[in-house]
Design a protein around this motif. Structure first.
Motif, PDB file in Angstrom:
ATOM      1  N   ASP A  16       0.826  -1.201   0.000  1.00 16.65           N
ATOM      2  CA  ASP A  16       0.000   0.000   0.000  1.00 16.65           C
ATOM      3  C   ASP A  16       0.865   1.258   0.000  1.00 16.65           C
ATOM      4  OD1 ASP A  16      -2.811  -0.776  -0.019  1.00 16.65           O
ATOM      5  OD2 ASP A  16      -2.280  -1.884   1.790  1.00 16.65           O
ATOM      6  N   VAL A  65      -4.194   7.898   3.796  1.00 12.18           N
ATOM      7  CA  VAL A  65      -4.312   6.515   3.322  1.00 12.18           C
ATOM      8  C   VAL A  65      -4.652   5.592   4.492  1.00 12.18           C
ATOM      9  CG1 VAL A  65      -3.093   4.573   2.274  1.00 12.18           C
ATOM     10  CG2 VAL A  65      -2.833   6.862   1.313  1.00 12.18           C
ATOM     11  N   THR A  85      -8.327   6.055   5.119  1.00 12.09           N
ATOM     12  CA  THR A  85      -9.125   5.301   4.154  1.00 12.09           C
ATOM     13  C   THR A  85      -9.263   3.838   4.566  1.00 12.09           C
ATOM     14  OG1 THR A  85      -8.378   6.736   2.374  1.00 12.09           O
ATOM     15  CG2 THR A  85      -9.236   4.595   1.740  1.00 12.09           C
ATOM     16  N   HIS A  86      -8.131   3.251   4.943  1.00 10.51           N
ATOM     17  CA  HIS A  86      -8.161   1.846   5.342  1.00 10.51           C
ATOM     18  C   HIS A  86      -8.872   1.665   6.680  1.00 10.51           C
ATOM     19  CE1 HIS A  86      -5.230   1.385   2.163  1.00 10.51           C
ATOM     20  NE2 HIS A  86      -5.349   0.085   2.272  1.00 10.51           N
ATOM     21  N   ARG A 146     -11.139   3.483   8.314  1.00  5.51           N
ATOM     22  CA  ARG A 146     -12.585   3.677   8.411  1.00  5.51           C
ATOM     23  C   ARG A 146     -13.342   2.529   7.750  1.00  5.51           C
ATOM     24  NH1 ARG A 146     -14.783   6.430   3.955  1.00  5.51           N
ATOM     25  NH2 ARG A 146     -16.200   7.798   5.070  1.00  5.51           N
ATOM     26  N   ALA A 147     -12.657   1.833   6.854  1.00  8.98           N
ATOM     27  CA  ALA A 147     -13.312   0.693   6.208  1.00  8.98           C
ATOM     28  C   ALA A 147     -13.026  -0.627   6.915  1.00  8.98           C
ATOM     29  CB  ALA A 147     -12.853   0.599   4.752  1.00  8.98           C
ATOM     30  N   LEU A 148     -11.831  -0.759   7.443  1.00 10.38           N
ATOM     31  CA  LEU A 148     -11.415  -2.081   7.917  1.00 10.38           C
ATOM     32  C   LEU A 148     -11.348  -2.223   9.430  1.00 10.38           C
ATOM     33  CD1 LEU A 148      -8.575  -2.721   5.314  1.00 10.38           C
ATOM     34  CD2 LEU A 148     -10.978  -3.326   5.146  1.00 10.38           C
ATOM     35  N   VAL A 203     -13.230  -1.801  12.079  1.00 11.99           N
ATOM     36  CA  VAL A 203     -14.591  -1.495  12.507  1.00 11.99           C
ATOM     37  C   VAL A 203     -14.974  -2.295  13.747  1.00 11.99           C
ATOM     38  CG1 VAL A 203     -15.375  -0.808  10.229  1.00 11.99           C
ATOM     39  CG2 VAL A 203     -15.492  -3.196  10.895  1.00 11.99           C
TER      40      VAL A 203
END
Lengths: 287, 301
Positions: free
Chosen positions: A46, A126, A129-130, A132-134, A136
């Motif tokens: 990444d 970056v 981004t990761h 807030r999506a992953l 959780v």
């Protein structure tokens, strides 16, 4: 995936910090950013051209950096395991999250102690981004993410208070991040203000790149990184890192090279990593 | 390989008895990787050829992915190139096996376009699948009815037998999501793909409910980009980024067109798509907000 239950968790789902933010992130990847350079050293994918260039420059100056970052991740996992296990901590404030990889703090903590709540803090878009999506909330406990700079302790503490109960012990994790605060910005004061917000029985875990191990190579790496990265680095000596734990009770075996802190194996202990690290407990004293 | 475009000349629907190669892209990727390792070690094709009891042209064929791999050859080459890390070796050998094996989809040869077959191989091998979809719900999350409707759109009035085989292939693909060591799947879906009632309201409602359920899998992350956000969503088409566990294998960007597909693994291409994907994820609702949003759409549709 969601376990939005009792207040104040009900509104937490898409996060206080993360959900209200109206996107216009600075996702510029033309300048190297520490989280992505770190990802490159870890062998992640990444990262972008500028990050790889900076990462390579650093490797040329100090090839063992690739072992240092792995040892640092391993140290993080061991400290969280200790804190959630032996120390009985159920709340974690992890500042300097980095790009999610294996053994993230909440995974380790919630594996040892289901119901542990974890708040991550980072300032890389970056990572945001990761995260807030992953990163959780799950059935195993609440996980939240704050997009903030370590220098902004007031905001970090205010937003973290929506997930963490600051009347109960909290583990403050500062893994390989304090080197981005130079003396002029007083890193000790930053740590002090974080510690002041947590009750006795709380913990502080720190790892910090060393200025007094592999002195020349480390200095050269710092010089190169400071030319290429948005965030500058200041490596510190053992006494300088030990100062962060002033007034705390150091957990055995004290503050030493991260690979020597309760290593899981002899191989792990033999890593050439050049980072100081330790875990301290806040007693009922002054601090 | 910067872009692998299977020949346009190939018929879309090869006949049942036509011999087919294995997953092309896997072979090319591995070949590419072997070439880089050889060059990094300063080893000539002649030397490498000698090591595996062959010639330089055998090395060339291997490195261009034109032939299947013999496991022993790969082992010997990795040793010659100084690759000793057992995990790396095992990862590359596993991919070599996958590149050689016909794959469970071989029995669907008659309905598989040549340019799509490599994707199946990559999808099965991936450790992370990131996808942005504008028009449809991705195949990995389609219900049978929805898949049937999409198939009818794409292929027109074909025999019901063929349609059913296409649907069954798609359902079979989905097993990867719940199998052993499933990939992490991180999908960003444009609101348009959820509003358009493919197959009618009832089919669409069931499809959205299915999506909600899929989102509860621990390895699945779904984010919707609402209309009111996401200029970036309109800037390009749908695309997929596939990542593999082996540290040395590059990410692959998959772009599907009506009669062909592109597979990009040049770092500059991948970087660009990765950046767009990150933007899209940042613009999209978080997974929790997505759940709420999906429930709203289900009510409205």
């Amino acid at each position: 995936m969601t376990s939005e239950g009792s207040p104040p968790a009900a509104d937490r789902g898409d996060g206080t910090a993360q959900g209200t933010r109206e996107v216009p992130l600075d996702l510029d990847t033309s300048v190297a950013h520490v989280a992505r350079v770190y990802d490159y050293w870890l062998g992640g994918k990444d990262n972008f051209a500028a990050d790889r260039a900076a990462g390579e420059q650093a490797i040329q100056a100090y090839p063992d950096i690739v072992y240092s970052v792995r040892a640092n991740r391993a140290f993080l996992a061991r400290t969280v395991r200790y804190l959630a296990g032996e120390a009985g901590i159920r709340q974690f404030l992890d500042i300097g999250t980095g790009i999610p990889t294996a053994n993230n703090t909440h995974e380790v903590a919630q594996d040892v102690a289901p119901g542990s709540n974890v708040v991550y803090v980072d300032n890389d878009p970056v990572v945001l981004t990761h995260a807030r999506a992953l990163l959780v909330s799950g059935e195993q406990g609440h996980t939240n993410y704050i997009d903030a700079d370590l220098r902004d302790t007031g905001r970090i503490l205010a937003e973290a208070a929506q997930t963490l109960d600051f009347s109960r012990p909290v583990a403050i994790m500062l893994m390989a991040i304090l080197q981005h605060i130079d003396e002029a910005e007083d890193p000790y004061e930053i740590v002090n203000s974080l510690l002041a917000a947590v009750p006795s029985g709380s913990y502080l875990a720190i790892s910090h790149p060393a200025a007094d191990i592999e002195t020349e190579a480390m200095a050269q790496m710092a010089e190169r990184l400071n030319k290429l990265m948005a965030e500058k680095v200041t490596f510190r000596t053992r006494p300088q890192v030990a100062r962060f734990f002033d007034g705390l009770e150091l957990v055995e075996p004290g503050m030493l090279r991260v690979q020597e802190w309760r290593p899981a194996s002899e191989i792990e202990a033999k890593s050439p990593a050049a980072l100081w690290g330790g875990v301290g407990r806040k007693g009922s004293g002054d601090r | 390989m910067s872009a692998v475009q299977p020949s346009d000349e190939l018929p879309r629907e090869p006949a049942m008895d036509e011999p087919r190669g294995g997953p092309t892209v896997l072979r090319i990727m591995l070949g590419n990787q072997l070439r880089r390792l050889r060059e990094a070690g300063g080893i000539t094709p002649d030397e490498a050829g000698y090591e595996i009891r062959g010639s330089r042209s055998k090395i060339s064929r291997i490195e261009h992915g034109r032939v299947g791999f013999k496991e022993r050859d790969i082992e010997d080459l990795l040793t010659l190139y100084g690759v000793t890390d057992e995990q790396v070796r095992a990862g590359m050998l596993a991919l070599a096996r996958q590149a050689n094996s016909p794959g469970w989809w071989a029995k669907y040869n008659d309905i598989l376009p040549d340019w799509f077959e490599p994707y199946l191989g990559l999808e099965m091998a991936a450790s992370l699948i990131r996808n942005f979809e504008i028009q449809f719900v991705h195949g990995l999350f389609q219900t049978e009815d929805y898949a049937r409707a999409v198939t009818a759109l794409g292929y027109g009035p074909v025999s019901s037998d063929e349609t059913e085989r296409r649907v069954s292939l798609r359902m079979r693909r989905q097993e990867v999501l719940t199998g052993v060591d499933p990939p992490r799947v991180w999908f960003v879906i444009d609101e348009a793909a959820l509003r358009r009632p493919i197959g009618g309201r009832q089919v669409m409602r069931a499809q959205l409910k299915h999506l909600l359920e899929a989102a509860t899998l621990p390895n699945v992350t779904i984010q919707v980009v609402p209309f009111r956000r996401g200029g970036h969503a309109a800037a390009g088409g749908s695309f997929t980024i596939l990542r593999f566990a082996a540290p040395d294998l590059p990410d692959v960007v998959y772009l599907e067109h009506l009669t062909s597909a592109l597979y990009l693994d040049d770092r500059r291409d991948v970087d660009h798509y990765m950046e767009v994907m990150n933007r899209l994820s940042a613009e999209a609702h978080t997974p929790v907000a997505t759940t709420r949003f999906l429930k709203e759409i289900i009510q409205e549709i």
